[in-house]
Design a protein around this motif. Sequence first.
Motif, PDB file in Angstrom:
ATOM      1  N   ASP A   1       0.797  -1.225   0.000  1.00  0.00           N
ATOM      2  CA  ASP A   1       0.000   0.000   0.000  1.00  0.00           C
ATOM      3  C   ASP A   1       0.826   1.270   0.000  1.00  0.00           C
ATOM      4  O   ASP A   1       0.300   2.362  -0.191  1.00  0.00           O
TER       5      ASP A   1
ATOM      6  N   ARG B   1       0.731  -1.888  -5.681  1.00  0.00           N
ATOM      7  CA  ARG B   1      -0.461  -2.633  -5.281  1.00  0.00           C
ATOM      8  C   ARG B   1      -0.529  -3.983  -5.997  1.00  0.00           C
ATOM      9  O   ARG B   1      -0.037  -4.135  -7.107  1.00  0.00           O
TER      10      ARG B   1
ATOM     11  N   HIS C   1      -5.884  -3.445  -0.274  1.00  0.00           N
ATOM     12  CA  HIS C   1      -5.050  -2.421   0.356  1.00  0.00           C
ATOM     13  C   HIS C   1      -5.925  -1.290   0.884  1.00  0.00           C
ATOM     14  O   HIS C   1      -6.783  -0.774   0.160  1.00  0.00           O
TER      15      HIS C   1
ATOM     16  N   ILE D   1      -5.888   2.527   2.222  1.00  0.00           N
ATOM     17  CA  ILE D   1      -5.031   3.671   1.954  1.00  0.00           C
ATOM     18  C   ILE D   1      -5.329   4.785   2.942  1.00  0.00           C
ATOM     19  O   ILE D   1      -6.487   5.135   3.180  1.00  0.00           O
TER      20      ILE D   1
END
Length: 851
Positions: free
Chosen positions: A729, A745, A844, A846
């Motif tokens: 990430d 990613r 992921h 963020i």
Amino acid sequence: MKLFSAAIVIFTIFFTFSANAQNKKDSLSTIKKDTLQIKNITYEKGKEYILGGISVTGLKKFSEETVRVFTGLRTGLPIKLPGDKLTSAIKKLYESKQFSNVDVYLSKVDGNTVYLQFDVQELPQLNKVQITGVKKAKAKELKKEAELKLGAMVTDNLIVTTKNYFTKKYTDKGFLKAKVSLDVQRDTADINTVNMSIFIDKGKKIKIKDIIFKGNKALSDKKLKKAMSNTKEKFIGRFWKTSKYIEEDYQEDLESILDKYSRLGYRDARILSDKITWNDDNTINIHLELEEGRQYRFAEILFVGNKEYTDEQLQSYLRIEKGDIYNGAVLKERIKGDGTPTSQDISTLYQDNGFLFSSVNAVETKVKNDSITVEIRIREDEKARIRKVTVSGNDKTNDHVLFREIRVKPGDLFSRSAIIRSIREIGQLGFFDANVSPDVVPDYQNKTADIDFTVVEKGGSQIELQGGYGGGSFIGTLGLSFNNFSIRNIFNKEAYKPLPMGDGQTLSLRLQTSRTFSTYSFSFTEPWLGGKKPQSLSFSIYSSNQYQLNPQTFDVDRSRSLGIIGASVGLGKRLKWPDDYFQLSQTIAYQSFRLKDYGFRVGNDVLNNGTLNNLSYNAVIARNSAGPSLIFPTYGSEFSFGVKATFPYSLVNGKDYKQPNGLTNTEKSAFLADKYKWLEYYKFNAKGKWYTSLANKLVLMTNAEMGILGYYNSEVGLSPFERYFVGGDGIAVFQLDGREVVGLRGYENNRLSSIDGGSIYNKFQLELRYSITDSPSASIYTLGFLEAGNSYDNFSSFNPFELKRSAGLGVRIFMPAFGLLGIDFAHGFDPLPGQNVKSGWQTHFIIGRQF
């Protein structure tokens, strides 16, 4: 004195307001023409009477007092018959949308006093709505969408619009044979209420089998179908654009066909006919008959009225030559602009140099055979200057913070590009909504203009408060970031609302702790040191302690630790050359690493005890023209090239850095502590991003970056710190060892680098972004991306084409109080180092601007 018969008075008063009443689409019945009825009552026309009282008949749910309030009339009010007050009263009753019919009677005249009777017919109220033909969940959704609220007054207009709404909703989805029937029945269980029954038969979705063209020679069927971006033929495998007929989109596509011809010089092209035919398999064909006409070319292009600029200078903006295919759309764009902030056209040329009141127009003066002569007629007028510049909407941010970013000043020549640049600079502050609205007020007589920049403020502070479980312990984080701070008011009690804000400074505090580590940091940035020039001062200090964890028992040994303290001071300056988008930043930083039986890995050896020092100088030259929004840029680019280096101690101190053979582990640790007592290295980082607007709210972001970590002395080798860690990430957690975390990613965090970190990395990225909303309270956009990159331990293993690839989708939400949040679903197409199975799908989360 003249007396009028009752019949004449009836007609006169009715005529005064009947035009309004008959236009009321909300009425369920026709207004009766004997609206005012009087029997054996006479009165004097034009005489002012006193209203003695109002009675109301025909009521079912409303009270008389309610109707009196609606009319606006009251006892004792002077009134004329006929007159405006009576007309207004009747109009108000209709405008209340509560009554289908209103009749007025003159019930009594007693000297100078008159009495009126209002006979009304109430509109029925909606008591129950039942939608059949669709699923219950869908019916509930449709009721909400159509705003069929219980208690609403049921009018003819409501019935018609409801039926049309549901019909259009399904035909727009391709159900061309959708049928909607609507029935309204009185509800006998309640007074003046109705129940509405709606039956929807959407039928089957109708697809377009063939689009058939006739009369086209210059453009093939394939090119014409491509021009129809919304109306497509049925095709197996095309999932991104379904085949359905929507009237509005279809008409738009017909215009696109003509525009396609126009851009190729066929300005006389027209569609002679278009029709739809049905097939036996419940599909349709679209038949279009075209007349292309002849193809035209530009003949002479003449400039008329230009004094400030020569024909050659204007031609460099027009970029159309004699003999070029005639393209009216391009001609207009080169003269009036293409609607983008970076448009290069003749009108912008003039408006950028003070000619606010200039006009530039293209006129076809002669058409001969297939050639068109065009005159570019220019009226330059006098140059205009800025008289006054103001800002509004900034309740928290001080005016001087805005004025120092605005590129137009009183007394300057008017400049369109300076206004656009000002919008971009205000947006880059991050304190305001991206939609900055400059209001230009021209004064033609005095050849001046006033400009007001209207902004919408959003939160300038962010809070990070989170907790989680990882590594066998609870991790708590508290972060406070004040992005519009005012340090000069820190001792002013009245400025705390709840904190002193408004001077554009940044103050950040962060604490993160768990059983195995604790980190504290503080930073401050003044973007305009001294308040007069765009040069910044930044300062930060931080401290971190990390403790060894037994991976089997999860016990923490606090006697074995790595302590890091550091501080940095930086200066930034906006440059004027090559242009004022460039900025030079310089930072001096110091870090001290204290190892106490910690067991820090350095290659194949272990460094247990010692104090390491990192004194570095970092210089970055960057150019940032992206804008206007800081969160969702739609144009421009971001480039940076940075150099970070320490002093080459090993080249001047005369030490022998070659490790002797036969050392014990304790001796190796002591040797390494002396070897890295003062870290030495150099780093080069280069990054570039481009933002290209493809359509409204659709932007392509292209990114390329690379980093290299080097050494001065081969015996010292690479520094154990300042390494690159690629994958995941891109979020750096509590490590303060100078590492650079590079997101890729589709792969696990940091797993594309070796355990010690890489000395070289490169990364390439394509990201397609679509803005859903850009309101001050929250900015939301979706994205799809392709990425490729890798990490390398040294130059001998560096291969710029040996990349780890990934693709995926994600969403970003920016809320002023919490910053940028998001989630990505990415698929890694290649295996992690040392494995032979591709990475596959990864999720992921963020926080912050990693991508």
